[in-house]
Design an enzyme around this catalytic site. Structure first.
Site, PDB file in Angstrom:
ATOM      1  N   GLU A   1       0.746  -1.188   0.057  1.00  0.00           N
ATOM      2  CA  GLU A   1      -0.035   0.055   0.002  1.00  0.00           C
ATOM      3  C   GLU A   1       1.056   1.128   0.000  1.00  0.00           C
ATOM      4  OE1 GLU A   1      -2.331  -0.332   3.607  1.00  0.00           O
ATOM      5  OE2 GLU A   1      -3.516  -2.141   2.809  1.00  0.00           O
TER       6      GLU A   1
ATOM      7  N   ARG B   1       3.095   7.528  -0.080  1.00  0.00           N
ATOM      8  CA  ARG B   1       4.168   8.842  -0.127  1.00  0.00           C
ATOM      9  C   ARG B   1       4.943   8.489  -1.339  1.00  0.00           C
ATOM     10  NH1 ARG B   1       5.516  11.992   4.263  1.00  0.00           N
ATOM     11  NH2 ARG B   1       4.583  10.349   5.667  1.00  0.00           N
TER      12      ARG B   1
ATOM     13  N   ARG C   1       1.689  20.188   6.512  1.00  0.00           N
ATOM     14  CA  ARG C   1       2.942  19.102   7.130  1.00  0.00           C
ATOM     15  C   ARG C   1       3.915  19.936   8.037  1.00  0.00           C
ATOM     16  NH1 ARG C   1       6.003  16.328   4.809  1.00  0.00           N
ATOM     17  NH2 ARG C   1       5.668  14.501   5.891  1.00  0.00           N
TER      18      ARG C   1
ATOM     19  N   TYR D   1       3.648  18.184  11.577  1.00  0.00           N
ATOM     20  CA  TYR D   1       4.990  17.108  11.774  1.00  0.00           C
ATOM     21  C   TYR D   1       6.184  17.586  11.846  1.00  0.00           C
ATOM     22  CZ  TYR D   1       1.132  14.764   9.610  1.00  0.00           C
ATOM     23  OH  TYR D   1      -0.321  14.287   9.022  1.00  0.00           O
TER      24      TYR D   1
ATOM     25  N   CYS E   1      -3.390  33.694  10.583  1.00  0.00           N
ATOM     26  CA  CYS E   1      -3.154  34.358  11.955  1.00  0.00           C
ATOM     27  C   CYS E   1      -2.902  33.328  13.056  1.00  0.00           C
ATOM     28  CB  CYS E   1      -4.619  34.864  12.372  1.00  0.00           C
ATOM     29  SG  CYS E   1      -4.875  36.063  11.169  1.00  0.00           S
ATOM     30  N   GLU E   2      -1.807  32.620  13.040  1.00  0.00           N
ATOM     31  CA  GLU E   2      -1.262  31.802  13.912  1.00  0.00           C
ATOM     32  C   GLU E   2       0.341  31.663  13.771  1.00  0.00           C
ATOM     33  OE1 GLU E   2      -2.575  28.070  14.591  1.00  0.00           O
ATOM     34  OE2 GLU E   2      -4.583  28.327  13.965  1.00  0.00           O
TER      35      GLU E   2
HETATM   36  N1  LLP Z   1      -1.507   1.842   4.471  1.00  0.00           N
HETATM   37  C1  LLP Z   1      -2.120   2.271   5.692  1.00  0.00           C
HETATM   38  C2  LLP Z   1      -3.246   1.507   6.302  1.00  0.00           C
HETATM   39  C3  LLP Z   1      -2.004   3.799   6.102  1.00  0.00           C
HETATM   40  O1  LLP Z   1      -2.479   4.177   7.380  1.00  0.00           O
HETATM   41  C4  LLP Z   1      -1.145   4.683   5.199  1.00  0.00           C
HETATM   42  C5  LLP Z   1      -0.749   5.749   5.753  1.00  0.00           C
HETATM   43  C6  LLP Z   1      -0.364   3.886   4.223  1.00  0.00           C
HETATM   44  C7  LLP Z   1      -0.791   2.570   3.694  1.00  0.00           C
HETATM   45  C8  LLP Z   1       0.506   4.762   3.324  1.00  0.00           C
HETATM   46  O2  LLP Z   1       1.493   4.814   3.814  1.00  0.00           O
HETATM   47  P1  LLP Z   1       2.856   5.860   3.020  1.00  0.00           P
HETATM   48  O3  LLP Z   1       3.091   4.664   1.959  1.00  0.00           O
HETATM   49  O4  LLP Z   1       2.211   6.909   2.479  1.00  0.00           O
HETATM   50  O5  LLP Z   1       3.748   5.942   4.094  1.00  0.00           O
HETATM   51  N2  LLP Z   1      -0.240  12.802   6.787  1.00  0.00           N
HETATM   52  C9  LLP Z   1       1.043  12.175   7.121  1.00  0.00           C
HETATM   53  C10 LLP Z   1       1.246  10.621   6.735  1.00  0.00           C
HETATM   54  C11 LLP Z   1       0.042   9.947   7.407  1.00  0.00           C
HETATM   55  C12 LLP Z   1       0.221   8.428   6.715  1.00  0.00           C
HETATM   56  C13 LLP Z   1      -0.972   7.773   7.301  1.00  0.00           C
HETATM   57  N3  LLP Z   1      -1.229   6.137   6.823  1.00  0.00           N
HETATM   58  C14 LLP Z   1       2.197  12.935   6.644  1.00  0.00           C
HETATM   59  O6  LLP Z   1       1.933  13.972   5.701  1.00  0.00           O
HETATM   60  O7  LLP Z   1       3.549  12.897   6.779  1.00  0.00           O
END
Ligand code: LLP
Length: 421
Positions: free
Chosen positions: A275, A278, A314, A318, A346-347
């Protein structure tokens, strides 16, 4: 790999000048490169090609219809976490038998939608959720294909807000409790328990946490088989980190990741599910913005730009690092200045970076924040009544606005003032 680089002193997205996009579409805007999406998908597909596998792109990273359609044509499946994402994946032409429904809190309506569409797998995360899915499946005369998401209790070594595989996180079922779930499921006629799933976190920059979690899951799969359960699929989630530059550690390549997974799973005889989010989308997009003002404060130089934390959250959420570059390449002798790059909200948290050395800039200059293709537009809000910004997709020398900026009139139309106010 990025398809955002300068030609004749002007930053391009493939063969389209970002200055042209800014002039014609306006700023701020997200700009995506179709070639980068394609390349990232193909690199990942190649890295896992020796395995029987399904790549289910994680829609939450970037869910624009144009992006999903592009990935659908390349053969991608989808990992979805809501009825909305399911609808998007189906609308983009991703076939239901390549869709995985993840998420810790699926509603009854979402389960029904997934069952009616005939998706490949529900990843369930608790016994009550499994019971509810059984009831709904029986109600509409279907059998739900299910994997149990385990919580392997490994530390992914990433930011605490995107770490998901430790016992104190809300995700998955403790490995010690999984046997009981399989035992119960045998007596649920609406459930076909077919696999194990996990996802230990995001932006993981080394292979060790993956190796630990896969090894634990492999042990579990063997144990369950000894108890007579059939395990056909093993979904290892996403999480592979990417480079945001700025001196961070260089994450493993997809190939190193694929080789590790193959080595640890080759004797299991399961279909692997990946899955990635990113890794596919992150470096396929930039946030294009304009400098509104340069303010020399008492202690700092502020570059006040027209993008803000509502457009890209982001850094605020984070402490994420995004490379920043001017669209017009600076002269060789350009003075370097330490800037805090901030938005108009405004933050004080509306700060993209502090003390960043950048070439001297002026009001009206265009800049890009790199690596904004994943978790950028999808996490945007209309805070401060700033309308969602447009998304633009480039392919070779052409571009299209793939989500337009709503007008204030569009936004006000969705609200209602009752006559008793
Ligand atoms: N599968 C599941 C069940 C997930 O919860 C996620 C991401 C992915 C796959 C994909 O993960 P990736 O390959 O993208 O790392 N908003 C945060 C990242 C949150 C990720 C949530 N879950 C950021 O901007 O860093």
């Amino acid at each position: 790999m990025r398809h955002f680089s300068p030609t004749n002193g002007q930053m391009m997205a493939e063969q389209v000048s970002l200055a042209t996009v800014a002039a014609e579409v306006g700023t701020p805007a997200y700009v995506y490169s179709a070639a980068t999406f394609t390349r990232h998908y193909q690199v990942f597909a190649k890295a896992v090609s020796a395995m029987d596998s399904l790549i289910a792109y994680s829609v939450k990273a970037n869910s624009n219809q144009a992006v999903l359609s592009l990935l659908a044509k390349l053969g991608s499946g989808a990992d979805v976490v809501s009825g909305g994402e399911l609808a998007r994946a189906l609308a983009a032409g991703i076939s239901a038998d390549k869709i995985i429904f993840s998420g810790v809190g699926k509603s009854a309506a979402e389960m029904r939608a997934g069952l009616e569409a005939g998706i490949a797998q529900f990843n369930i995360e608790s016994m009550p959720e499994l019971e509810q899915l059984n009831v709904i499946a029986l109600d509409i005369g279907k059998i739900a294909p299910v994997a149990v998401r385990i919580n392997p209790n490994v530390c992914a070594g990433t930011h605490e807000k995107i770490s998901t595989g430790r016992a104190e996180n809300k995700f998955g079922i403790d490995i010690a409790d999984v046997d009981a779930v399989f035992e119960r499921a045998v007596h649920m006629p609406g459930i076909h328990l077919q696999g194990i799933a996990m996802h230990i976190g995001s932006q993981i920059d080394n292979l060790a946490p993956f190796a630990s979690a896969i090894t634990l899951a492999a042990g579990l799969i063997e144990r369950l088989r000894k108890q007579g359960h059939k395990i056909e699929t093993f979904d290892i989630g996403g999480g592979l980190g990417i480079s945001y530059a700025g001196g961070d550690t260089v994450p493993p390549t997809p190939r190193e990741y694929g080789d590790l997974v193959r080595r640890l799973t080759q004797d299991l005889g399961v279909r692997m599910i990946f899955e990635p989010g990113r890794m596919i989308a992150g470096n396929a997009g930039v946030l294009l913005a304009k400098v509104l003002y340069v303010k020399h404060g008492g202690a700092r130089n502020f570059l006040i730009i027209d993008a803000a934390m509502n457009d890209l959250i982001r850094p605020a959420l984070y402490d994420a690092y995004h490379d920043i570059e001017p669209v017009k390449a600076p002269a060789a002798e350009a003075k370097m200045i330490s800037y805090d790059v901030v938005g108009p909200i405004c933050e004080s948290g509306d700060t993209f970076t502090q003390h960043r050395m950048l070439p001297e800039m002026q009001a009206g200059d265009l800049i890009v924040l790199h690596t904004a293709g994943a978790y950028g537009a999808v996490q945007a809000s209309q805070y401060n009544s700033r309308p969602l910004i447009p998304e633009v997709l480039v392919k070779d020398d052409q571009y299209a606005v793939v989500r337009k900026r709503p007008s204030m009139a569009d936004i006000l139309k969705t609200e209602h003032v009752p006559d008793w106010v």
